[in-house]
Write a protein that holds these residues in place. Structure first.
Motif, short mmCIF file in Angstrom:
data_model
loop_
_atom_site.label_atom_id
_atom_site.label_comp_id
_atom_site.label_asym_id
_atom_site.label_seq_id
_atom_site.Cartn_x
_atom_site.Cartn_y
_atom_site.Cartn_z
N PHE A 108 2.10 -7.90 6.26
CA PHE A 108 0.90 -8.41 5.60
C PHE A 108 1.05 -9.82 5.07
N GLY A 109 2.24 -10.40 5.19
CA GLY A 109 2.45 -11.73 4.67
C GLY A 109 3.83 -11.90 4.08
N PRO A 110 3.98 -12.73 3.05
CA PRO A 110 5.32 -13.03 2.51
C PRO A 110 5.95 -11.92 1.68
N GLU A 111 5.17 -10.92 1.25
CA GLU A 111 5.71 -9.85 0.42
C GLU A 111 5.87 -8.57 1.23
N PRO A 112 7.02 -7.91 1.13
CA PRO A 112 7.23 -6.67 1.88
C PRO A 112 6.50 -5.49 1.26
N THR A 113 6.18 -4.52 2.08
CA THR A 113 5.60 -3.27 1.62
C THR A 113 6.41 -2.11 2.18
N VAL A 114 6.06 -0.91 1.75
CA VAL A 114 6.75 0.28 2.24
C VAL A 114 6.53 0.46 3.74
N LEU A 115 5.45 -0.11 4.27
CA LEU A 115 5.22 -0.03 5.72
C LEU A 115 6.28 -0.82 6.47
N ASP A 116 6.62 -2.00 6.00
CA ASP A 116 7.70 -2.78 6.62
C ASP A 116 9.00 -1.98 6.62
N ALA A 117 9.25 -1.29 5.50
CA ALA A 117 10.51 -0.55 5.34
C ALA A 117 10.65 0.56 6.36
N HIS A 118 9.55 1.11 6.83
CA HIS A 118 9.62 2.17 7.83
C HIS A 118 9.51 1.62 9.25
N VAL A 119 8.73 0.57 9.42
CA VAL A 119 8.55 0.02 10.77
C VAL A 119 9.82 -0.65 11.28
N ALA B 254 7.85 3.46 -4.27
CA ALA B 254 6.74 2.51 -4.36
C ALA B 254 5.96 2.69 -5.65
N ASP B 255 5.91 3.91 -6.18
CA ASP B 255 5.27 4.13 -7.47
C ASP B 255 6.05 3.44 -8.58
N TRP B 256 7.38 3.38 -8.41
CA TRP B 256 8.25 2.70 -9.37
C TRP B 256 8.14 1.18 -9.22
N TYR B 257 7.91 0.72 -7.98
CA TYR B 257 7.81 -0.71 -7.66
C TYR B 257 6.47 -0.95 -6.95
N PRO B 258 5.40 -1.16 -7.69
CA PRO B 258 4.04 -1.20 -7.12
C PRO B 258 3.81 -2.27 -6.05
N SER B 259 4.65 -3.31 -6.02
CA SER B 259 4.45 -4.34 -4.99
C SER B 259 4.66 -3.78 -3.59
N LEU B 260 5.36 -2.64 -3.49
CA LEU B 260 5.58 -2.02 -2.19
C LEU B 260 4.32 -1.35 -1.63
N LEU B 261 3.36 -1.08 -2.51
CA LEU B 261 2.14 -0.43 -2.07
C LEU B 261 0.95 -1.07 -2.78
N PRO B 262 0.64 -2.34 -2.42
CA PRO B 262 -0.47 -3.04 -3.08
C PRO B 262 -1.80 -2.34 -2.83
N SER B 263 -2.64 -2.31 -3.83
CA SER B 263 -3.89 -1.56 -3.76
C SER B 263 -4.77 -2.00 -2.60
N ARG B 264 -4.76 -3.29 -2.29
CA ARG B 264 -5.64 -3.79 -1.22
C ARG B 264 -5.23 -3.32 0.16
N HIS B 265 -3.97 -2.88 0.30
CA HIS B 265 -3.48 -2.40 1.59
C HIS B 265 -3.12 -0.91 1.57
N LYS B 266 -3.32 -0.26 0.45
CA LYS B 266 -2.84 1.10 0.25
C LYS B 266 -3.34 2.07 1.33
N GLN B 267 -4.62 2.05 1.62
CA GLN B 267 -5.17 3.01 2.58
C GLN B 267 -4.58 2.82 3.97
N VAL B 268 -4.54 1.58 4.44
CA VAL B 268 -4.04 1.35 5.80
C VAL B 268 -2.53 1.64 5.86
N ILE B 269 -1.79 1.35 4.80
CA ILE B 269 -0.35 1.65 4.79
C ILE B 269 -0.13 3.15 4.89
#
Length: 268
Positions: free
Chosen positions: A210-221, A96-111
């Protein structure tokens, strides 16, 4: 990250049936595009046979050079990382550090909070229940191997260390422990549903937590839901998550991350 190192391929020690390894692979599959100026992260997946017949994660090479814990996944790149990186959350956050869209700042804490909560759930209990002999059988094998006269002292020490780690699990799988894992699953799933209810309406589209873009949370859930779903513990999953997960099972994304078609090991 030093730019001169970034083209060096990584090796991901993985397993077809390790849920944590699948979570890392799913993270990589959902990665999107790197920022301008940074190359795509190249990962070669090396499959490790963790079955009773293979036990490649307990080989001398693996325990002494890859991961003394004798588990997957592990990310390796001597030039970039220096030393092997174990733990699925750490590896996923590195991606996610390499691909920041996986950990957007607005959702970082909850993720990060929910990833920690998810990995507090005992996947072993949800998978094997309380009556499995798998840990006990592994302890016996490790004990037998460590007594062989034809192995190195370093390997013997590594085998005994691994035996001590597995013994804890072998001696601790009660019905109360299983009930706790189930309660944690219900509580976690309720939080995911609450987040999904805040998504913008995207009718007839495959959307993420969180919407149309995936995050690292989706990848684990998603792999976690797969494991619970495949064990037929549907009483733990809200209908919303069952349907969401079933949609993803039909995608090429799922097939790439879960090439066996199931997250369950044959011995589960």
């Amino acid at each position: 990250m030093a730019s001169k190192d970034l083209s060096t391929p990584f090796t991901l020690y993985s397993s077809t049936y390790s849920i944590c390894a699948i979570m890392v692979q799913m993270t990589y599959e959902l990665r999107g595009s790197p920022p301008e100026g940074r190359p795509d992260m190249k990962i070669d997946r090396k499959i490790i046979d963790i079955s009773h017949k293979g036990r490649e994660q307990l080989s001398e090479f693996y325990l002494l050079n890859v991961n003394p814990e004798g588990v997957v996944p592990v990310l390796v790149n001597d030039k970039v990382l220096g030393k092997p990186m174990p733990e699925s959350v750490d590896i996923s956050l590195y991606i996610a550090d390499w691909y920041p869209s996986l950990l957007p700042s607005r959702h970082k804490q909850v993720i990060e909070e929910l990833l920690d909560e998810l990995h507090q759930i005992s996947y072993k209990l949800l998978t094997f229940g309380t009556q499995t002999t798998f840990p006990t059988t592994s302890v016996a094998w490790l004990r037998e191997q460590s007594q062989r006269p034809d192995i190195s002292d370093a390997y013997r020490k590594a085998l005994k260390y691994k035996e001590s780690k597995i013994s804890v699990w072998a001696d601790n799988h009660s019905e109360e422990d299983l009930a706790e894992a189930e309660n944690r699953t219900r509580a976690f799933c309720a939080k995911i549903v609450a987040l999904m209810e805040k998504r913008p309406d995207e009718k007839d589209k495959l959307t993420y937590i969180f919407g149309p873009e995936p995050t690292v949370l989706d990848a684990h859930v998603l792999p976690f839901l797969g494991r619970v779903y495949e064990k037929e513990r549907l009483y733990l999953l809200p209908p919303t998550l069952v349907e969401w997960h079933k949609q993803f099972r039909e995608t090429d994304l799922w097939k790439r991350a879960v090439p066996a078609g199931t997250t369950l090991p044959p011995f589960a």
